[in-house]
Scaffold this motif. Structure first.
Motif, PDB file in Angstrom:
ATOM      1  N   LEU A 123       7.753   6.084   8.614  1.00  0.00           N
ATOM      2  CA  LEU A 123       6.949   7.276   8.315  1.00  0.00           C
ATOM      3  C   LEU A 123       5.746   6.906   7.449  1.00  0.00           C
ATOM      4  CD1 LEU A 123       6.448  10.355   8.246  1.00  0.00           C
ATOM      5  CD2 LEU A 123       7.964  10.453   6.243  1.00  0.00           C
ATOM      6  N   MET A 124       5.935   6.050   6.478  1.00  0.00           N
ATOM      7  CA  MET A 124       4.850   5.658   5.582  1.00  0.00           C
ATOM      8  C   MET A 124       3.744   4.912   6.335  1.00  0.00           C
ATOM      9  SD  MET A 124       7.389   4.610   2.460  1.00  0.00           S
ATOM     10  CE  MET A 124       6.277   3.491   1.640  1.00  0.00           C
ATOM     11  N   ALA A 127       1.844   7.438   8.433  1.00  0.00           N
ATOM     12  CA  ALA A 127       0.962   8.256   7.604  1.00  0.00           C
ATOM     13  C   ALA A 127      -0.325   7.511   7.249  1.00  0.00           C
ATOM     14  CB  ALA A 127       1.689   8.683   6.327  1.00  0.00           C
ATOM     15  N   GLU A 128      -0.233   6.208   7.090  1.00  0.00           N
ATOM     16  CA  GLU A 128      -1.419   5.409   6.761  1.00  0.00           C
ATOM     17  C   GLU A 128      -2.301   5.169   7.987  1.00  0.00           C
ATOM     18  OE1 GLU A 128      -2.679   4.632   4.057  1.00  0.00           O
ATOM     19  OE2 GLU A 128      -1.164   4.430   2.517  1.00  0.00           O
ATOM     20  N   GLY A 166       8.457   8.483  -1.187  1.00  0.00           N
ATOM     21  CA  GLY A 166       7.961   7.984   0.094  1.00  0.00           C
ATOM     22  C   GLY A 166       7.716   9.116   1.075  1.00  0.00           C
ATOM     23  N   ALA A 170       3.791  10.368   1.856  1.00  0.00           N
ATOM     24  CA  ALA A 170       3.416  10.270   3.270  1.00  0.00           C
ATOM     25  C   ALA A 170       3.084  11.649   3.822  1.00  0.00           C
ATOM     26  CB  ALA A 170       4.553   9.638   4.072  1.00  0.00           C
ATOM     27  N   HIS A 179      -4.034   9.709  -1.881  1.00  0.00           N
ATOM     28  CA  HIS A 179      -2.817   9.040  -2.338  1.00  0.00           C
ATOM     29  C   HIS A 179      -2.450   9.471  -3.763  1.00  0.00           C
ATOM     30  CE1 HIS A 179      -4.094   6.439   0.984  1.00  0.00           C
ATOM     31  NE2 HIS A 179      -2.846   5.990   1.040  1.00  0.00           N
ATOM     32  N   LYS A 243      -2.311   1.021  -1.092  1.00  0.00           N
ATOM     33  CA  LYS A 243      -1.800   2.098  -0.238  1.00  0.00           C
ATOM     34  C   LYS A 243      -0.286   1.967  -0.037  1.00  0.00           C
ATOM     35  CE  LYS A 243      -6.135   3.070  -0.095  1.00  0.00           C
ATOM     36  NZ  LYS A 243      -6.692   3.966  -1.131  1.00  0.00           N
ATOM     37  N   LEU A 244       0.248   2.613   1.012  1.00  0.00           N
ATOM     38  CA  LEU A 244       1.702   2.671   1.215  1.00  0.00           C
ATOM     39  C   LEU A 244       2.276   1.530   2.047  1.00  0.00           C
ATOM     40  CD1 LEU A 244       2.378   6.474   1.933  1.00  0.00           C
ATOM     41  CD2 LEU A 244       3.014   5.188  -0.111  1.00  0.00           C
ATOM     42  N   THR A 245       1.439   0.904   2.870  1.00  0.00           N
ATOM     43  CA  THR A 245       1.949  -0.066   3.842  1.00  0.00           C
ATOM     44  C   THR A 245       2.758  -1.209   3.223  1.00  0.00           C
ATOM     45  OG1 THR A 245       0.083   0.447   5.285  1.00  0.00           O
ATOM     46  CG2 THR A 245       1.338  -1.535   5.793  1.00  0.00           C
ATOM     47  N   ALA A 248       6.180  -0.093   2.513  1.00  0.00           N
ATOM     48  CA  ALA A 248       6.971   0.095   3.735  1.00  0.00           C
ATOM     49  C   ALA A 248       7.583  -1.230   4.178  1.00  0.00           C
ATOM     50  CB  ALA A 248       6.084   0.662   4.841  1.00  0.00           C
TER      51      ALA A 248
END
Length: 264
Positions: A123-124, A127-128, A166, A170, A179, A243-245, A248
Motif C-alpha cells: 500500500l505504501m 501511494a507513492e 503506514g 499512505a 507527507h 518518502k515511504l518507499t 516499505a
C-alpha cells in the motif's frame, strides 16, 4: 537481564510505534527472541505503548490545546479542530469496539502479522507511485473529508502488522495531503485511539500486574517515552527526504525475518 529485557522492548516500541514499519511485528519478533511471551509480556506491551503515546502529547501539547479550543487564536483562519480528530477516529473506533474480541482471538498471530507487513508495504509503495493532486500542504489545510478518509484507512491498522502510521500516511497521500501533514495528523489521531484501545486492553489484563514488577514496567515505559520522542522528530525529517518507499522495503525484510524466526 530482567531490566535489560524491559529496556530493549521499550526501545523497540518507542522506535517503531509511529514509524510505518509495524510496532506489533517488531514487538512480537523481539519478544520471541528474548523469550518473553507469557501473559505478563502482553500487559507489558500495553504499558510501554502508553509511554510512546505520552511522547506525542509532550511534543504536540500546544496543538492539542488548540484542537481542544484552550489556546486563543490570534489570526482567524481555517485550522485543524476537534471535529477533524473525531471524524478520523469514528471508523476505526466503531470497528475496533465491534471486532475487539475477534481481533484479539484470531488476528494476533505470526501468520497474520506477516500478511500485514507485506500488504502494508505494498500500500505504501502504491501511494507513492500513483499520480495525485496535493490539496493539503499543511496540517491546518486538511479538510473534513480528508480527515474522515484517513480514518477509513486507519481501519486497516486493526489487522496486526499493517501499521497505523503506514496505513494513515499512505491514505493521506492518496487523498491529497503532503507527507508531513499526513504524518502529523496520524500522530494526533493516534493519541485518543491508542489510549482507548490500550485502556481497554489494560482493564482486561490488569491482573497480570504486581508490585514486584513495578520497576520492570516503569523501566520499559520511560524507555519507550524517551525513544519515541527522538523517533518522531527524526521520522519527520526522514519522511521529507526519503518518502515511504524505503520503509516499505524495510517491512519486506522484516517479513522475511519474521518467517524464518517465528513461523519456521
Amino acid at each position: 537481564m530482567h531490566y535489560w529485557v524491559a529496556i530493549i522492548l521499550g526501545m523497540v516500541e518507542g522506535l517503531t510505534e509511529f514509524l510505518p514499519v509495524s510496532s506489533t511485528g517488531h514487538m512480537i519478533l523481539t519478544a520471541d527472541l528474548l523469550n518473553f511471551t507469557d501473559e505478563k509480556a502482553k500487559t507489558f506491551e500495553i504499558v510501554v505503548q502508553l509511554g510512546s503515546i505520552l511522547a506525542v502529547v509532550v511534543l504536540y501539547w500546544r496543538r492539542f490545546l488548540s484542537v481542544l479550543g484552550w489556546e486563543r487564536q490570534r489570526v482567524k483562519r481555517p485550522r485543524l479542530n476537534l471535529l477533524h480528530i473525531i471524524l478520523a477516529m469514528i471508523p476505526a473506533g466503531v470497528l475496533g469496539v465491534a471486532l475487539h474480541g475477534v481481533i484479539k482471538q484470531y488476528l494476533f498471530g505470526a501468520q497474520t502479522v506477516l500478511i500485514g507487513l507485506i500488504a502494508g508495504g505494498i500500500l505504501m509503495i502504491v501511494a507513492e507511485k500513483l499520480p495525485r493532486r496535493t490539496t493539503a500542504q499543511s496540517l491546518d489545510e486538511i479538510s473534513y473529508k480528508q480527515a474522515f478518509g484517513i480514518g477509513l484507512f486507519q481501519c486497516l491498522a486493526l489487522w496486526p502488522g499493517f501499521s497505523r502510521s503506514g496505513a494513515t500516511i499512505a491514505g493521506g497521500l492518496l487523498l491529497g495531503t503532503t507527507h508531513k501533514a499526513a504524518a502529523e495528523f496520524t500522530f494526533l489521531v493516534a493519541v485518543p485511539v491508542m489510549v482507548g484501545a490500550s485502556g481497554l486492553d489494560l482493564l482486561k489484563s490488569y491482573q497480570n500486574l504486581s508490585m514486584d514488577d513495578l520497576g520492570f514496567f516503569i523501566a520499559g515505559f520511560i524507555t519507550a517515552f524517551v525513544v519515541a520522542m527522538f523517533a518522531i522528530v527524526s521520522f519527520l525529517k526522514l519522511l521529507q527526504r526519503f518518502k515511504l518507499t524505503p520503509f516499505a522495503y524495510y517491512r519486506f525484510v522484516i517479513a522475511v525475518l519474521f518467517y524464518f524466526f517465528i513461523l519456521r
